[in-house]
Enzyme design. Structure first.
Site, mmCIF file in Angstrom:
data_model
loop_
_atom_site.group_PDB
_atom_site.id
_atom_site.type_symbol
_atom_site.label_atom_id
_atom_site.label_comp_id
_atom_site.label_asym_id
_atom_site.label_seq_id
_atom_site.Cartn_x
_atom_site.Cartn_y
_atom_site.Cartn_z
ATOM 1 N N HIS A 3 71.417 72.477 50.747
ATOM 2 C CA HIS A 3 71.514 72.291 52.206
ATOM 3 C C HIS A 3 70.962 70.936 52.610
ATOM 4 C CE1 HIS A 3 67.226 73.163 53.211
ATOM 5 N NE2 HIS A 3 67.287 74.083 52.273
ATOM 6 N N ASP A 61 69.729 69.918 55.731
ATOM 7 C CA ASP A 61 68.697 69.795 56.755
ATOM 8 C C ASP A 61 67.309 69.988 56.162
ATOM 9 O OD1 ASP A 61 69.575 72.509 56.361
ATOM 10 O OD2 ASP A 61 68.298 73.100 58.043
ATOM 11 N N ASP A 89 62.767 69.836 50.032
ATOM 12 C CA ASP A 89 63.471 71.073 50.329
ATOM 13 C C ASP A 89 64.492 70.764 51.423
ATOM 14 O OD1 ASP A 89 64.325 73.627 51.003
ATOM 15 O OD2 ASP A 89 62.450 74.198 51.975
ATOM 16 N N GLU A 100 70.449 75.233 57.358
ATOM 17 C CA GLU A 100 69.976 76.378 56.578
ATOM 18 C C GLU A 100 68.625 76.868 57.089
ATOM 19 O OE1 GLU A 100 67.634 78.261 53.251
ATOM 20 O OE2 GLU A 100 67.223 76.413 54.359
ATOM 21 N N GLU A 101 67.755 75.926 57.434
ATOM 22 C CA GLU A 101 66.385 76.285 57.764
ATOM 23 C C GLU A 101 66.254 77.065 59.064
ATOM 24 O OE1 GLU A 101 64.226 76.056 55.647
ATOM 25 O OE2 GLU A 101 64.425 74.270 54.390
ATOM 26 N N ASP A 119 68.300 75.215 45.267
ATOM 27 C CA ASP A 119 67.314 75.304 46.344
ATOM 28 C C ASP A 119 66.096 76.144 45.963
ATOM 29 O OD1 ASP A 119 66.212 74.921 48.839
ATOM 30 O OD2 ASP A 119 67.378 76.483 49.820
ATOM 31 N N HIS A 137 57.761 73.054 53.967
ATOM 32 C CA HIS A 137 57.662 73.372 55.393
ATOM 33 C C HIS A 137 56.312 72.988 55.979
ATOM 34 C CE1 HIS A 137 61.078 76.638 55.202
ATOM 35 N NE2 HIS A 137 61.347 75.555 54.488
#
Length: 464
Positions: free
Chosen positions: A76, A78, A115, A145-146, A169, A436
């Protein structure tokens, strides 16, 4: 920049660095989509963007490899936009300030975007390299995705085709994931009529920060404190003993990130886990309006009672979380309250059980609760042909057997598997820590192992 470009494998790290220079927070992907489309054209592979904002590349098999099963490489585009309170950074405009620290690549005061930037960089390196041996390849780089896996959910049948899906991922090199949890969002809302404050009152702004936070699908079982839950405990005490009033509450900003900073307060109890808690209270001008007493009590009680963290572990895999929830976002003020929770489970019945418990809490507080974004988990297949091939390949390359696991975090595999039935799926990746959060970092030696393993997997893809 020079440090990163000298890391091995250079063709992966140069693409990762280029990704850090293009703003790509979830929900603001126009620049990265244009960048990826242009890259595809430059390296001469078929490239297009679908209706959901996903970028797709197609690369034909190298001569002599046409009889191999077709592979979809998936990552992904983003990234989660988190930064330290003191860091000045605009994720929609500014590049990520990356640097090398020993065996790790980090960012200064922000999330790194490894990530899933490392997965995208690996795809770019493969699309660019004309010396590799592989069967028919499709690359699917998904959008947003997030924030809800919107790119995967929006994927239309026929957009991508393949027999094997390699999701890039995962976040621990040497591990092969063959299943993941499903998830669902709950949003509780309430509108209320504000009351005037007492001119004789004193106003304080209380700030709790410095918590570790983390990914609610990976660190949820690590015992990290949730700022919203700590704040509810504090509010309960100051209301009971000091008759405190509530003007506003703001905690968390991402549904899948454990809240790490929240305007209100608490500290203690987590000293062995949270070693950087900071608590401050400062005098501010008295606001004109506040939350009515009954509404205040109902909201604090509901947040206090809301289930958060691990519900239980998988009975047959006791070291893996089965069901959990993350009290992710609390926003109260100006006559409105909104609370967002993300629930995960690899068992549908337990996901519904936890969701119903959460819904009950907020319904009793008079809030309207909506469920959205539900997606099923990815059921593991221990007899997967590509799993067998990858285990043999890994052992041949590195002299050890990779671990086979089920991950509690949500991966896009389950969603894509519905759109492209019959896919044989594996998820793997390099070693990342603290995704994150501004402490996110990528382990440099693991990137080479990950990429070498990926190339060997493509070269040894089973025949049709």
């Amino acid at each position: 920049m020079n440090e990163i470009l000298s890391l091995a494998p250079q063709n992966v790290w140069k693409h990762f660095y280029s990704l850090t220079q293009i703003p790509r927070p979830s929900g603001h992907l126009e620049k990265i989509q244009a960048f990826l489309l242009e890259f595809g054209k430059q390296v001469g592979v078929e490239s297009f963007q679908d209706e959901a904002g996903n970028i797709i590349y197609r690369k034909p098999a190298t001569p002599g490899m046409e009889d191999r099963k077709s592979v979809i490489l998936q990552a992904h585009m983003d990234m989660v936009p988190q930064k330290d309170k003191h860091t000045q950074h605009d994720f929609e405009k500014d590049p990520i300030p990356v640097y090398v620290d020993g065996e790790w690549v980090k960012a200064k005061g922000t999330t790194l975007g490894s990530d899933n930037g490392m997965g995208v960089a690996a795809i770019m390196a493969i699309m660019e390299d004309k010396t590799l041996k592989h069967g028919p390849l499709t690359a699917l780089i998904t959008a947003d995705e997030e924030t809800g896996m919107y790119g995967a959910f929006g994927l239309k049948q026929g957009t991508v085709e393949g027999e094997i899906l390699l999701n890039l991922d995962s976040e621990e090199e040497g591990e092969l994931y063959i299943g993941c949890a499903g998830g669902e969002d709950l949003t509780a809302t309430l509108e209320y009529k504000e009351e005037e404050t007492d001119p004789e009152d004193v106003a304080l702004k209380v700030t709790l920060k410095g918590l570790r936070g983390g990914h609610s699908g990976i660190q949820i079982g690590w015992g990290h404190a949730n700022a919203n839950k700590l704040m509810a405990r504090f509010m309960n005490q100051v209301i009971a003993y000091d008759e405190a009033c509530l003007v506003s509450w703001g905690g968390g900003n991402m549904r899948n990130a454990i809240p790490r900073e929240c305007e209100q307060v608490w500290r203690d109890e987590f000293a062995t886990i949270e070693d950087n808690i900071s608590f401050t209270a400062e005098r501010v001008d008295l606001p004109k309006m506040m939350v009515p007493e009954e509404i205040r009590d109902n909201l604090v009680d509901a947040i206090y009672a809301c289930p958060n963290g691990v519900e239980r572990f998988i009975p047959t895999i006791p070291d893996t979380v089965e069901t959990s929830s993350n009290l992710a976002i609390v926003e109260i003020g100006n006559g409105k309250a909104a609370i967002k929770v993300l629930t995960r489970s690899s068992r549908e019945s337990m996901k519904d059980y936890r969701n119903t418990a959460i819904e009950s809490c907020f319904s009793m507080a008079g809030m309207h609760v909506e469920r959205s974004g539900s997606y099923s988990g990815w059921e593991p297949d221990v007899n997967s042909p590509i799993l067998h091939a990858m285990k043999e390949s890994y052992k041949a390359q590195f002299g050890e057997t990779p671990e086979v696991k089920v991950i509690h975090a949500g991966l896009e595999c389950g969603i894509i598997g519905v759109v492209v039935p019959g896919l044989d799926m594996i998820s793997f990746g390099p070693t990342l820590q603290c995704p994150h959060t501004p402490e996110e970092r990528c382990h440099v030696p693991s990137v080479k192992k990950f990429y070498d393993f990926l190339l060997a997997t493509l070269e040894n893809t089973p025949k049709k």
